[in-house]
Design an enzyme around this catalytic site. Structure first.
Site, PDB file in Angstrom:
ATOM      1  N   ASP A  73       0.866  -1.185   0.000  1.00 20.86           N
ATOM      2  CA  ASP A  73       0.000   0.000   0.000  1.00 20.86           C
ATOM      3  C   ASP A  73       0.899   1.230   0.000  1.00 20.86           C
ATOM      4  OD1 ASP A  73      -2.635  -1.087   0.126  1.00 20.86           O
ATOM      5  OD2 ASP A  73      -2.328  -1.577   2.223  1.00 20.86           O
ATOM      6  N   HIS A 186     -12.691  -2.152   8.221  1.00 23.33           N
ATOM      7  CA  HIS A 186     -11.721  -2.882   9.037  1.00 23.33           C
ATOM      8  C   HIS A 186     -12.361  -3.374  10.339  1.00 23.33           C
ATOM      9  CE1 HIS A 186      -8.920  -0.511   6.516  1.00 23.33           C
ATOM     10  NE2 HIS A 186      -8.089  -1.512   6.700  1.00 23.33           N
ATOM     11  N   ASP A 257      -9.934  -6.451  -1.027  1.00 23.09           N
ATOM     12  CA  ASP A 257      -9.312  -5.866   0.148  1.00 23.09           C
ATOM     13  C   ASP A 257      -8.987  -7.024   1.106  1.00 23.09           C
ATOM     14  OD1 ASP A 257      -8.329  -3.879   1.811  1.00 23.09           O
ATOM     15  OD2 ASP A 257     -10.161  -2.689   1.783  1.00 23.09           O
TER      16      ASP A 257
END
Length: 487
Positions: A73, A186, A257
């Site tokens: 990332d 998350h 993700d």
């Protein structure tokens, strides 16, 4: 026991991207996964100590199999994992959107991509294509170029084109958009409740990314009832298949993700998430945690579903073909030298900060920097406003507060005593999401109404805004506070 044909076993492994522990050596279990065809690895701060160390690690990974994709990332601003490896200071997407100079965005993206190439990292899970809609959104915010789809589109094109020129694979995320939620996926199930017609604007940046040739998209762990009321996008055949593949025509690699995020892990489990995501149309799934047992559980779920026919072999073979095609283009790092523009990031940050009329300088100020602790899944390199202010004004003093204090009144008394008669600066980072910051700010302003307010997240009526907490963002604000010229 795996009884799949070798080619299908290798194809199944191509669909996996694994995180791991280690800075100098590769775990034996990871080596075994690579031997069987593992598609890629994702690096984090835990894998980074210095630039030469990272290059040795990526060389070691690639020596196991040359077509292994090595990814990270690398959004810029406060979101990145390469601070210890000398990452270029760029201010993050929101500040780039405020500056609104696509050429400058391209220079920042080129600096990030050139640095990755020098480290032997050839895939970057950036840029963010989400539009920042909901003021309560806790996760997109300054990672986005903004709320306007046209603005986001032109900066995505600039970023992707510059990254591609360095031979680095970019990845627009998080399809079909994470900016309309008030939950961080998350931490739990995120839902975007907007009706179908209003979601079209969020697709425009992704269309622009595809038109620019982006080789990867990343899915969002977000439920869109207007598109599929039952499953988050990562697990939805309607969203990944019908919308992305058929309606929008994307034929690059669609990567999930991270599966350990609670939006997937708590409701489905990582292993079932891997199986369902691939069946829905994903080509790779990321398991970012370093516990390779989680990756193995995902692998075994995929192999088991292939063995029973619940996951069609042709779906996995299609995914593997896309991953191989990606690896042919991007697995080998291009030869590069450190010729990127090291000043582009600060120039962009300054342009963003100075888009507003600046308050009068406050030399020798006492700065109170209020900000939440770093997000556990996103790197924070230790940047703070006082350090950047002291670099341009050595007489500055300050106090950093990173959480709700047990005795706010005593803290306010102590801050004001330490400040004395010096000018006071009160900086908050998304105080609307963190009420303790608003309470402290207001208590300080009640006793020092002359204090200068600074926002280091999204704008919240401060006299100055950094639009992010990257080093470049904070330095640009520090220069304005100190009255230093923008060179």
């Amino acid at each position: 026991m795996n009884h799949l044909p070798p080619g299908l076993d290798e194809a199944a492994h191509r669909t996996l991207v694994a995180g791991f522990d280690g800075t100098t050596t590769v775990p034996d279990e990871l080596k075994r996964l690579v031997d069987r065809g593992l598609g890629g690895v994702i690096l984090f701060t835990r894998n980074v100590r210095a630039a030469d160390q990272v290059r040795r690690l990526t060389d070691a990974l690639r020596s196991l199999r040359p077509d292994l994709l090595v990814a990270i990332d690398n959004e810029g601003g406060g979101i990145g994992h390469l601070v210890a490896a000398g990452a270029p200071d760029v201010p993050g997407s929101y500040a780039l959107g405020v500056a609104d100079d696509p050429g400058l965005t391209a220079r920042c993206a080129d600096a990030l991509a050139g640095h990755l190439a020098a480290l032997g990292i050839t895939a970057s899970y950036a840029p963010v294509a989400d539009l920042q809609h909901d003021p309560r959104n806790p996760i997109v915010r300054t990672r986005s170029f903004g709320a306007d789809p046209g603005l986001a589109a032109r900066h995505l094109r600039a970023w992707i084109t510059a990254t591609e020129a360095r031979g680095i694979a970019s990845c627009a995320k998080h399809f079909p958009g994470h900016g309309g939620t008030d939950t961080d996926s998350h931490h739990g199930i995120a839902v975007d409740p907007r009706p179908y017609d209003t979601l079209h604007a969020d697709l425009e940046p992704f269309r622009a990314a595809m038109a620019a040739g982006v080789p990867m998209l990343m899915s969002a762990h977000v439920v869109f009832p207007a598109l599929d009321a039952n499953r988050p996008a990562t697990l939805s055949r309607r969203i990944l298949g019908d919308l992305l593949r058929h309606e929008l025509g994307f034929d690059g690699v669609l990567v999930s993700d991270a599966l350990e995020m609670k939006a997937i892990a708590d409701r489905y489990g990582e292993a079932a998430g891997a199986r369902i995501a691939l069946a829905a149309g994903a080509d790779q799934v990321i398991v970012a945690v370093p516990d390779l047992d989680v990756t193995l559980a995902c692998r075994d779920a995929v192999l088991g579903a292939l063995g029973t026919g619940h996951l069609p072999a042709e779906r996995v073979e299609e995914a593997a073909r896309r991953v191989r095609r990606l690896a042919e283009r991007y697995a080998t790092p291009a030869d590069t030298v450190a010729d990127w523009d090291t000043g582009a990031g600060l120039e962009a940050a300054r342009q963003a900060v100075r888009r507003r009329d600046l308050p009068a300088p406050v030399p020798g100020a006492h700065v109170v920097d209020l900000f939440p602790p770093p997000h556990p899944a996103l790197n924070w390199g230790g940047e703070d406003l006082l350090t950047e202010l002291r670099a341009v004004d050595p007489k500055a003093t300050g106090t950093a507060v990173t959480g709700d204090p047990s005795d706010p009144a005593a803290l306010v008394d102590g801050i004001l005593a330490a400040a004395g008669t010096a000018p006071l600066v009160v900086a908050t980072c998304d105080a609307g999401l963190h009420p303790w910051q608003a309470r402290l700010r207001d208590a300080l302003l009640a006793r020092r109404p002359d204090a200068v307010r600074v926002d280091t997240g999204l704008p919240e009526d401060g006299a100055l805004c950094a639009y992010g907490r990257g080093r470049a963002n904070l330095r640009a604000v520090a220069e304005a506070l100190a009255g230093a010229p923008a060179h």
